[in-house]
Design a protein around this motif. Sequence first.
Motif, PDB file in Angstrom:
ATOM      1  N   GLU A  31      10.235  -0.590   0.650  1.00  0.00           N
ATOM      2  CA  GLU A  31      10.020   0.085   1.933  1.00  0.00           C
ATOM      3  C   GLU A  31       9.299  -0.842   2.917  1.00  0.00           C
ATOM      4  O   GLU A  31       9.666  -0.938   4.090  1.00  0.00           O
TER       5      GLU A  31
ATOM      6  N   THR B  80       1.719  -2.396   6.202  1.00  0.00           N
ATOM      7  CA  THR B  80       0.808  -1.320   6.563  1.00  0.00           C
ATOM      8  C   THR B  80      -0.582  -1.793   6.974  1.00  0.00           C
ATOM      9  O   THR B  80      -1.263  -1.108   7.726  1.00  0.00           O
TER      10      THR B  80
ATOM     11  N   THR C 237       7.676   1.063  -2.942  1.00  0.00           N
ATOM     12  CA  THR C 237       6.768   0.807  -1.819  1.00  0.00           C
ATOM     13  C   THR C 237       6.965  -0.603  -1.280  1.00  0.00           C
ATOM     14  O   THR C 237       6.908  -0.825  -0.071  1.00  0.00           O
TER      15      THR C 237
ATOM     16  N   GLU D 169       2.843  -5.262  -1.146  1.00  0.00           N
ATOM     17  CA  GLU D 169       3.314  -3.974  -0.624  1.00  0.00           C
ATOM     18  C   GLU D 169       2.622  -3.615   0.687  1.00  0.00           C
ATOM     19  O   GLU D 169       3.188  -2.925   1.526  1.00  0.00           O
TER      20      GLU D 169
END
Length: 188
Positions: free
Chosen positions: A72, A36, A69, A32
Amino acid sequence: IANISRILLHMTRISDLRIPLVGHAGMLAALERVATLPLSMENRILRMRLLANLANAEGNKVTIFDRPTLMEATMKVATLDKAESAREYAAAVLMDLSSCSSNQVVMARTDKVLATLVKLAVVEDRVETREYAVSGLQNLAFEKRNRMQLVSYGSGVVIEALKKCTSSDTNDKTRRRSAGALTNLACD
């Protein structure tokens, strides 16, 4: 991180290990973070390739899709990552997840999924990425309950994207899959 990702990638090439790997505590949570964490391009590509291998196993498709998540992160990589290979593997993930009948209705009703697939189908330079995106749309168009949603989404943007791919894509497979999606949408 790169060494661990490479080892896991090699493990995902063994189809019998794909389901147990997804069931391993922390595996999907680590994936996930692909969109990020400040990972190098190589690591983002490795992680998306690893996820694509995992998503290819029938027993993992619902489990992976049920992690908002992770979805995304996959769509973020598919639309924003600077690495063509990372976008390609993200498109492969979406294609594989859309081939699962349990995911199809929810995916077709998720605007971000449709927007991502349309964008990849129309603007992506890499042939394989466009093919995966169009295949994802074709998979979603196979489910009869999705047809009105796909036709009406974004004032017909899915239809326009498929028409463009059918008429002008340089890849025969992409053109055939696009024509197949249009055929599915025209039925019923």
